[in-house]
Write a protein that holds these residues in place. Sequence first.
Motif, short mmCIF file in Angstrom:
data_model
loop_
_atom_site.label_atom_id
_atom_site.label_comp_id
_atom_site.label_asym_id
_atom_site.label_seq_id
_atom_site.Cartn_x
_atom_site.Cartn_y
_atom_site.Cartn_z
N ASP A 190 31.04 -12.77 0.04
CA ASP A 190 29.82 -12.92 -0.11
C ASP A 190 28.75 -12.29 -1.04
N TYR A 191 27.86 -13.35 -1.43
CA TYR A 191 26.77 -12.60 -2.38
C TYR A 191 25.52 -13.01 -1.97
N LEU A 192 24.35 -12.12 -1.72
CA LEU A 192 23.20 -12.52 -1.38
C LEU A 192 22.16 -12.20 -2.52
N LEU A 193 21.44 -13.05 -2.75
CA LEU A 193 20.53 -12.66 -3.94
C LEU A 193 19.14 -13.15 -3.41
N GLU A 194 17.94 -12.15 -3.46
CA GLU A 194 16.59 -12.84 -3.26
C GLU A 194 15.68 -12.18 -4.51
N GLU A 227 10.82 -9.28 -12.68
CA GLU A 227 12.11 -8.72 -12.88
C GLU A 227 12.76 -7.95 -11.73
N PHE A 228 13.79 -7.79 -11.41
CA PHE A 228 14.51 -7.15 -10.37
C PHE A 228 15.88 -6.37 -10.87
N ASP A 229 16.04 -5.49 -10.08
CA ASP A 229 17.42 -4.66 -10.49
C ASP A 229 18.53 -5.49 -9.62
N GLU A 230 19.53 -5.74 -10.02
CA GLU A 230 20.77 -6.79 -9.49
C GLU A 230 21.96 -5.83 -9.45
N ASP A 231 22.67 -5.85 -8.43
CA ASP A 231 23.82 -5.07 -8.16
C ASP A 231 24.70 -6.03 -7.83
N THR A 232 25.64 -6.54 -8.79
CA THR A 232 26.52 -7.60 -8.38
C THR A 232 27.76 -6.92 -7.46
N LYS A 233 27.61 -6.36 -6.15
CA LYS A 233 28.38 -5.72 -5.65
C LYS A 233 29.21 -6.87 -4.71
N LYS A 246 25.31 -3.25 -12.58
CA LYS A 246 24.17 -3.41 -12.33
C LYS A 246 23.36 -4.01 -13.51
N CYS A 247 22.49 -4.94 -13.28
CA CYS A 247 21.73 -5.34 -14.60
C CYS A 247 20.06 -5.50 -13.88
N LYS A 248 19.44 -5.66 -15.07
CA LYS A 248 18.20 -6.24 -15.02
C LYS A 248 17.84 -7.74 -14.90
N SER A 249 17.66 -8.48 -13.86
CA SER A 249 17.53 -9.73 -13.90
C SER A 249 16.12 -10.16 -13.81
N LEU A 250 15.80 -11.41 -14.62
CA LEU A 250 14.48 -12.17 -14.54
C LEU A 250 14.92 -13.53 -14.24
N VAL A 251 14.18 -14.33 -13.38
CA VAL A 251 14.29 -15.84 -13.32
C VAL A 251 13.00 -16.47 -13.62
N THR A 252 13.00 -17.47 -14.39
CA THR A 252 12.07 -18.14 -14.79
C THR A 252 12.13 -19.56 -14.72
N TRP A 253 11.07 -20.32 -14.56
CA TRP A 253 11.24 -21.70 -14.75
C TRP A 253 11.20 -22.22 -15.96
N GLU A 254 12.14 -23.18 -16.57
CA GLU A 254 11.98 -23.92 -17.46
C GLU A 254 12.08 -25.45 -17.42
N GLN A 268 20.35 -12.04 -17.31
CA GLN A 268 20.86 -10.96 -16.68
C GLN A 268 21.31 -9.82 -17.49
N THR A 269 20.32 -8.92 -17.79
CA THR A 269 20.25 -8.00 -18.99
C THR A 269 21.22 -6.81 -18.37
N GLY A 270 22.14 -6.37 -19.44
CA GLY A 270 23.01 -5.33 -19.05
C GLY A 270 24.18 -5.23 -19.79
N GLU A 271 25.21 -4.68 -19.32
CA GLU A 271 26.53 -4.40 -20.13
C GLU A 271 27.04 -5.51 -20.80
N LYS A 272 26.93 -6.65 -20.10
CA LYS A 272 27.60 -7.95 -20.59
C LYS A 272 26.48 -8.78 -21.50
N LYS A 273 26.92 -9.19 -22.73
CA LYS A 273 26.14 -10.08 -23.52
C LYS A 273 25.84 -11.30 -22.93
N ASN A 274 24.82 -11.96 -23.21
CA ASN A 274 24.43 -13.32 -23.06
C ASN A 274 24.80 -13.84 -21.50
N ARG A 275 24.49 -12.94 -20.62
CA ARG A 275 24.85 -13.02 -19.25
C ARG A 275 23.61 -13.77 -18.51
N GLY A 276 23.99 -15.03 -17.71
CA GLY A 276 22.87 -15.42 -17.01
C GLY A 276 23.25 -16.85 -16.27
#
Length: 134
Positions: free
Chosen positions: A60-64, A70-76, A82-90, A98-106
């Motif tokens: 299971d995965y819960l995201l709020e 911006e929030f700290d996300e742990d993809t446990k 761990k990444c810094k995540s930011l959700v916006t409206w387009e 999802q900014t972190g170790e992996k490029k172009n993640r989101g």
Amino acid sequence: MPVDFSGTWNLVSNDNFEGYMVALGIDFATRKVAKMLKPQKVIKQDGDSFYIHTTSTFRDYLLEFKVGEEFDEDTKGLDNRKCKSLVTWENDKLVCVQTGEKKNRGWTHWLEGDDLHLELRCENQVCRQVFKRA
Ligand code: VL7
């Protein structure tokens, strides 16, 4: 009327989930189990506040989050990063970076007809998921 993603949604298609999981470094045995799953999403939206609970028989995965905060996300339980995540409206699309170790993640969510779409991105891989109302 602003877009409202609230509801219970069942996965009906899952294009290139394998490529996305390989990009995240998920091991073979876990990928074998994960790609058989038909996850369900329960989304509760109150304006810009979101609760997205992705459930399956395996993990299971819960995201709020709040849009624009911006929030700290742990993809446990997923790739355990761990990444810094930011959700916006387009426009009416919900876009997460999802900014972190992996490029172009989101990911991006949008509604199309009666369907919920989710595009998951990591490095050069794109997974496209479609959900229908339960
Ligand atoms: C969440 C899975 C692959 C590990 C298990 C697969 C369990 C069910 O983050 C996601 O959605 C966003 C937007 O709705 C909200 O968090 C996608 C599934 C990504 C990545 C990692 C495989 C093991 C799948 C939880």
